[in-house]
Design an enzyme around this catalytic site. Structure first.
Site, short mmCIF file in Angstrom:
data_model
loop_
_atom_site.label_atom_id
_atom_site.label_comp_id
_atom_site.label_asym_id
_atom_site.label_seq_id
_atom_site.Cartn_x
_atom_site.Cartn_y
_atom_site.Cartn_z
N LYS A 89 4.87 -4.00 -0.36
CA LYS A 89 3.76 -3.81 -0.74
C LYS A 89 3.25 -2.52 -1.80
CE LYS A 89 0.89 -6.63 1.90
NZ LYS A 89 0.30 -7.19 1.12
N TYR A 107 8.91 -4.81 4.32
CA TYR A 107 7.52 -4.94 4.17
C TYR A 107 6.96 -3.70 3.11
CZ TYR A 107 2.29 -5.82 4.93
OH TYR A 107 1.19 -5.75 5.04
N ASN A 116 2.63 -22.84 -0.87
CA ASN A 116 3.35 -22.13 -0.12
C ASN A 116 3.76 -20.92 -1.41
OD1 ASN A 116 5.25 -20.35 1.37
ND2 ASN A 116 5.27 -21.55 2.85
#
Lengths: 78, 248
Positions: B160, B156, B63
């Site tokens: 990104k 998010y 992970n």
């Protein structure tokens, strides 16, 4: 090939230097051992000794001599 | 075109990552297929692809939200003792919440997986790639959100955008080792992650802004990833390519 020979070979195959220069060699002392050359050297050492160097150790690896002490942490005695 | 090469794909068990896995397998490239948790369905699927295309696939599980897990993954990769030509950083997670409603835990978790984990992982894998001969390429999967900064996607989008910035820097630093680095910004793409995190109204609104008037397919992203690894893109470096059907 013993550890010292392997260690020296990593330097000699990465940088265009002579073996006599190794003992006193330090980071940034020659043009080729800059941040880019450093990455090449670390890659060479990791492959030769089958280790994964911690980022802090990569940063601390400032000379040929210092590198020997760092590799001791990975149970590689030179 | 890329025969006998090796690609490492993160987040390879579903969505865009799975499409990338299928594309590279079909092209006869050996694959290190990483995903976050052990999944027998994924393992069986890798086996099927491996037999069908006569390639080697090594499924690995770790992970990205935990540095010890990443270290464990790196050790497993090193033990394979194979040279890596291509790294596809696709693993990622998403959260949707307005700026004021964003929890600190979400902020931390998103950046742990989408940025810090990938940063650290790439530090190690790129060092291994230095020793690989022939063509070498890293493709980071960003998002159109990283460029458009959509409402409700503050964390998010920022994560990104950070990937796009990192890709640009790496393209300059790693060029000394003949490693090209580019990023892809997919638009609305038909994946479970998109469906589970995007409201129906938002999808409809976004569709009206897409020239092609449809949602992208994961394989359409995979095709561009493949292009960026192949020598067809040998002079493409440090770019972010939008694959969004013409979003405006």
């Amino acid at each position: 090939m013993n550890n010292l020979e392997n260690y020296k070979k990593a330097f000699l195959s990465t940088f265009p230097i002579k073996e006599e220069q190794l003992e006193k060699l330090e980071y940034n002392q020659i043009d080729e051992w800059d941040s880019i050359g450093h990455m090449g050297l670390m890659s060479e050492l990791e492959e030769k000794f089958k280790i994964t160097l911690d980022t802090d150790d990569i940063v601390d690896f400032s000379s040929f001599q210092k590198g020997k002490k760092i590799l001791k942490k990975y149970k590689i005695n030179i | 075109m890329l025969k006998s090469k090796v690609v490492l794909i993160t987040g390879s068990s579903r969505g865009i990552g799975k499409a990338i896995l299928e594309k590279f397998a079909a092209e006869g490239i050996h694959i290190i297929a990483c995903s976050n948790k052990k999944n027998n369905i994924h393992i069986d699927y890798c086996r099927k692809l491996s037999r069908k295309y006569k390639i080697k696939i090594y499924p690995l599980f770790f992970n990205f939200n935990n540095q010890d897990n990443i270290n464990d993954g790196i050790e497993k990769i090193k033990k394979l003792n194979i040279k890596i030509n291509y790294l596809i950083n696709n693993a990622g997670i998403i959260t949707t919440s307005s700026f004021q409603m964003t929890k600190k835990t979400d902020l931390t978790e998103i950046f742990k997986v989408n940025f810090f984990g990938q940063f650290y992982f790439t530090q190690h894998i790129s060092k291994m790639m230095i020793k690989t001969d022939g063509s070498k390429s890293i493709v980071n999967i960003s998002s159109s959100s990283g460029l458009d900064n959509d409402i409700g996607r503050s964390v998010y989008s920022a994560s990104k955008a950070s990937i796009i910035s990192l890709s640009s820097t790496l393209s300059k630093e790693l060029s000394a080792f003949k490693i090209r680095v580019n990023s892809i910004a997919p638009g609305l793409t038909e994946t479970d992650m998109m469906r589970n995190n995007t409201k129906k109204e938002y999808i409809e609104k976004t569709l009206s802004r897409i020239s092609l008037k449809r949602i992208g397919k994961p394989e359409e992203i995979a095709n561009v990833v493949f292009f960026l690894c192949s020598d067809l893109s040998s002079y493409v470096n440090g770019q972010t390519i939008r694959v969004d059907g013409g979003m405006h």
